[in-house]
Design a protein around this motif. Structure first.
Motif, short mmCIF file in Angstrom:
data_model
loop_
_atom_site.label_atom_id
_atom_site.label_comp_id
_atom_site.label_asym_id
_atom_site.label_seq_id
_atom_site.Cartn_x
_atom_site.Cartn_y
_atom_site.Cartn_z
N SER A 36 -46.46 -50.98 30.85
CA SER A 36 -47.13 -49.68 30.73
C SER A 36 -46.10 -48.68 30.22
CB SER A 36 -47.67 -49.22 32.10
OG SER A 36 -46.60 -48.85 32.94
N ALA A 37 -46.50 -47.43 30.11
CA ALA A 37 -45.53 -46.41 29.67
C ALA A 37 -44.41 -46.25 30.69
CB ALA A 37 -46.27 -45.08 29.46
N ARG A 38 -44.69 -46.60 31.97
CA ARG A 38 -43.68 -46.42 33.02
C ARG A 38 -42.90 -47.69 33.33
NH1 ARG A 38 -48.06 -44.10 34.28
NH2 ARG A 38 -48.75 -45.85 35.53
N GLU A 39 -43.49 -48.85 33.13
CA GLU A 39 -42.83 -50.11 33.46
C GLU A 39 -42.73 -50.97 32.21
OE1 GLU A 39 -44.04 -52.37 37.23
OE2 GLU A 39 -45.52 -50.78 37.12
N ASN A 40 -41.56 -51.50 31.96
CA ASN A 40 -41.36 -52.37 30.80
C ASN A 40 -41.94 -51.72 29.54
OD1 ASN A 40 -40.21 -54.71 32.27
ND2 ASN A 40 -42.23 -54.73 33.23
N ASP A 41 -41.48 -50.52 29.27
CA ASP A 41 -42.10 -49.78 28.16
C ASP A 41 -41.83 -50.43 26.80
OD1 ASP A 41 -39.43 -49.07 28.38
OD2 ASP A 41 -39.73 -47.06 27.60
N ASP A 42 -40.73 -51.20 26.68
CA ASP A 42 -40.49 -51.89 25.40
C ASP A 42 -41.51 -53.02 25.19
OD1 ASP A 42 -39.33 -53.38 27.44
OD2 ASP A 42 -37.45 -53.76 26.39
N LEU A 43 -41.83 -53.72 26.31
CA LEU A 43 -42.87 -54.76 26.22
C LEU A 43 -44.22 -54.12 25.91
CD1 LEU A 43 -43.70 -57.76 26.71
CD2 LEU A 43 -44.00 -57.16 29.13
N PHE A 44 -44.47 -52.96 26.53
CA PHE A 44 -45.73 -52.26 26.31
C PHE A 44 -45.85 -51.85 24.83
CE2 PHE A 44 -48.47 -48.32 27.10
CZ PHE A 44 -49.61 -49.06 27.33
N TRP A 45 -44.74 -51.42 24.24
CA TRP A 45 -44.76 -51.08 22.81
C TRP A 45 -45.10 -52.33 21.99
CZ3 TRP A 45 -42.07 -52.71 18.45
CH2 TRP A 45 -42.18 -51.88 17.32
N ALA A 46 -44.45 -53.45 22.34
CA ALA A 46 -44.58 -54.66 21.52
C ALA A 46 -45.98 -55.28 21.59
CB ALA A 46 -43.54 -55.68 21.95
N ILE A 47 -46.58 -55.28 22.79
CA ILE A 47 -47.90 -55.94 22.89
C ILE A 47 -49.01 -55.09 22.26
CG2 ILE A 47 -47.32 -57.34 24.93
CD1 ILE A 47 -49.06 -55.32 26.58
N ARG A 48 -48.71 -53.83 21.98
CA ARG A 48 -49.73 -53.00 21.30
C ARG A 48 -49.57 -53.17 19.79
NH1 ARG A 48 -48.99 -47.30 23.60
NH2 ARG A 48 -46.87 -48.07 23.85
N GLY A 49 -49.95 -54.35 19.31
CA GLY A 49 -49.90 -54.65 17.89
C GLY A 49 -49.24 -55.98 17.59
N GLY A 50 -48.30 -56.38 18.46
CA GLY A 50 -47.53 -57.61 18.19
C GLY A 50 -48.24 -58.90 18.55
N GLY A 51 -49.52 -58.85 18.90
CA GLY A 51 -50.29 -60.05 19.17
C GLY A 51 -49.80 -60.77 20.42
N GLY A 52 -50.03 -62.08 20.45
CA GLY A 52 -49.70 -62.88 21.63
C GLY A 52 -48.27 -63.36 21.65
N ASN A 53 -47.39 -62.71 20.91
CA ASN A 53 -46.01 -63.20 20.76
C ASN A 53 -45.15 -63.02 22.01
OD1 ASN A 53 -45.04 -64.15 17.97
ND2 ASN A 53 -46.49 -62.51 17.49
N PHE A 54 -45.56 -62.16 22.94
CA PHE A 54 -44.64 -61.75 24.00
C PHE A 54 -45.01 -62.27 25.39
CE2 PHE A 54 -44.43 -59.00 20.42
CZ PHE A 54 -43.06 -58.97 20.18
N GLY A 55 -46.14 -62.92 25.51
CA GLY A 55 -46.55 -63.44 26.80
C GLY A 55 -48.06 -63.57 26.85
#
Ligand SMILES: Cc1cc2nc3c(=O)[nH]c(=O)nc-3n(C[C@H](O)[C@H](O)[C@H](O)COP(=O)(O)OP(=O)(O)OC[C@H]3O[C@@H](n4cnc5c(N)ncnc54)[C@H](O)[C@@H]3O)c2cc1C
Length: 468
Positions: free
Chosen positions: A176-195
């Motif tokens: 989310s914006a508060r937790e793991n914000d880099d992951l949150f950035w990546a999953i919003r567009g990066g598809g299923g690449n991150f988990g």
């Protein structure tokens, strides 16, 4: 091959169903929307909840199995299934929890958009999902999420508040914006690449009854009708999301003449504001021609989301090509209309979308991994046919049409509309300069590229390419 002792080990802890070759459900469980995709996984792990997903991810990592993740299996590229590996199938994970006060909805990874909006409609709310009801929430959101509310409320991923993600190392984390914000950035567009995203929390919007429908014109006057739509779109308020379609009505007794089996251009969509206001805004579109038929009417949003479902039935072979357009010129419209006059299959639909000049491009480009908010128009050729012998002819026509549209095409594509044969060029078109940051985050969250059955972003340390 997965050793039977390994499967037995998983069985002892797994709450969902494990489906293997020879099981009565196997063929149905490996089938996806695009019937050209005919893959034979060694095991399908139909998960009952996040704990099952963790078990399956750990098994795939420990046994170095090819792994694919299935939301609803709707993507034409078919990455939801794999040969000889493990499929994490989320189709039974369908919990939906609406919070009407907060106007949020939490959705598990196996839902489609029709199910979500059916749950929201009684509260007078809607979520920004797809243009049809049967598309999966998971894949659509992770790649972008265009739908009938895009110009008013943005993409599905613009409305994502948080997600629960099972990472390659088996940890279940919140993004989310508060937790793991880099992951949150990546999953919003990066598809299923991150988990594997087991659930999504979305902002919902007060959208109860909308003015929705389509006007129909014969293809003989299609170019003029599409130009009229384009000119009106240029001035349309955010509430109005309208597209142009070239298609054939099904040759089916349920369709009245003169529509039955006929080639048409359809102009339509949703006005997500006061119905009386929509009547005024859409009048010039509805009066132009006049059309053969005007099917606009007030309806609940969850009905509007189903109005185009008939154009994309399951059980067909599919091949898609798509690109944003730098400009929707008269010449570009002429190319589309000309090609459609010799379309090899009546199941093929050419779609023109106008997403831009709206909430969609007011989101800062850097806010998410999604690329290409600068191009307001998009076109997608959704070729479809039933006889496998017709594949070559349909694919050749689609590619020729795409080549003829190159002079008008932007250096940009929507990842969820790619057909799967674009390779690294598709990634560059979808992400542009963001690809380097995505590859670095891939190296952080999935360094061995466990999640590679997708539009694959290889980890930064590995030479960039598609891992499929
Ligand atoms: C008929 C049709 C209509 C469409 N209409 C629209 C539309 O209106 N708007 C729009 O934006 N797009 C649309 N699309 C494209 C759509 O967004 C993609 O096909 C999307 O991938 C479908 O999601 P899914 O969950 O069914 O995908 P799947 O086929 O199940 O998966 C697609 C990819 O996402 C990955 N994935 C799926 N679920 C998860 C998860 N929970 N966690 C991690 N990775 C996951 C898969 O591994 C795979 O790589 C349409 C497609 C079709 C065929």
């Amino acid at each position: 091959m997965i050793a039977s002792s390994t499967i037995d080990q998983l069985k002892s802890r797994f709450r969902g169903d494990l489906i293997a070759p020879g099981d009565p459900q196997y063929d149905a469980a490996r089938a996806v929307f695009n019937v050209t995709i005919d893959r034979r996984p060694a095991l399908i792990a139909r998960c009952a909840g996040p704990a099952d997903v963790v078990q399956a991810v750990n098994l795939a990592r420990q046994e170095s199995l090819v792994l694919s993740v299935r939301g609803t299996g709707h993507n034409v590229a078919g990455f939801a299934v794999c040969d000889d590996g493990l499929v994490i199938d989320l189709s039974q994970m369908k919990a939906i929890t609406v919070d009407p006060q907060e106007r949020t909805v939490r959705v598990q990874g196996g839902c489609n958009w029709g199910e979500v909006n059916d749950a929201l409609q009684p509260h007078g709310l809607a979520a920004t999902g797809g243009f049809v009801s049967v598309t999966g929430v998971s894949g659509l959101t992770l790649g972008g999420g265009l739908g009938w509310l895009v110009r008013k409320h943005g993409l599905a991923l613009d409305n994502l508040l948080s997600a629960e993600v099972v990472l390659a190392d088996g940890r279940l984390v919140t993004a989310s914006a508060r937790e793991n914000d880099d992951l949150f950035w990546a999953i919003r567009g990066g598809g299923g690449n991150f988990g594997v995203v087991t659930s999504f929390e979305f902002r919902a919007h007060p959208v109860g009854t909308v003015l929705a429908g389509i006007v129909l014109h014969p293809t003989a006057t299609a170019a003029g009708a599409i130009r009229r739509w384009r000119d009106l779109e240029a001035m349309a308020p955010d509430e109005s999301t309208q597209g142009a379609l070239l298609f054939h009505f099904p040759d089916d007794p349920s369709v009245p003449p003169p529509m039955r089996g006929a080639a048409m251009v359809g102009l339509g969509g949703v006005y997500a504001g006061a119905v009386e206001e929509g009547e005024k805004v859409l009048r010039p579109l509805r009066e132009y021609g006049p059309p053969l038929a005007d099917m606009f009417q007030p309806m609940p949003y969850n009905a509007a989301q189903r109005m185009a479902d008939f154009l994309w039935p399951s059980g067909l072979h599919s091949y898609w090509k798509s690109s944003y357009l730098t400009v929707l010129s008269d010449a570009a419209i002429d190319v589309l209309v000309d090609f459609f006059s010799r379309v090899p299959s009546p199941r093929t639909v050419i779609v023109l979308e106008h997403n831009g000049d709206s909430a969609w491009d007011r989101v800062p480009d850097s806010a998410t991994a999604f690329g290409n908010r600068a191009w307001p128009y998009n076109f997608v050729v959704t070729s479809a046919w039933s006889d496998p012998k017709e594949a070559e002819r349909n694919i050749a026509w689609t590619r020729e049409l795409f080549d003829a549209m190159r002079p008008f095409a932007a250096q940009g594509a929507y990842i969820n509309y790619l057909g799967g044969d674009e390779g690294v060029e598709g990634l560059k078109a979808a992400y542009g300069a963001k690809l380097a940051r995505l590859a670095a985050l891939k190296a952080k969250f999935d360094p061995t590229n466990l999640f590679r059955m997708n539009q694959n972003i290889t980890p930064a340390s590995v030479a960039q390419g598609t891992g499929n």
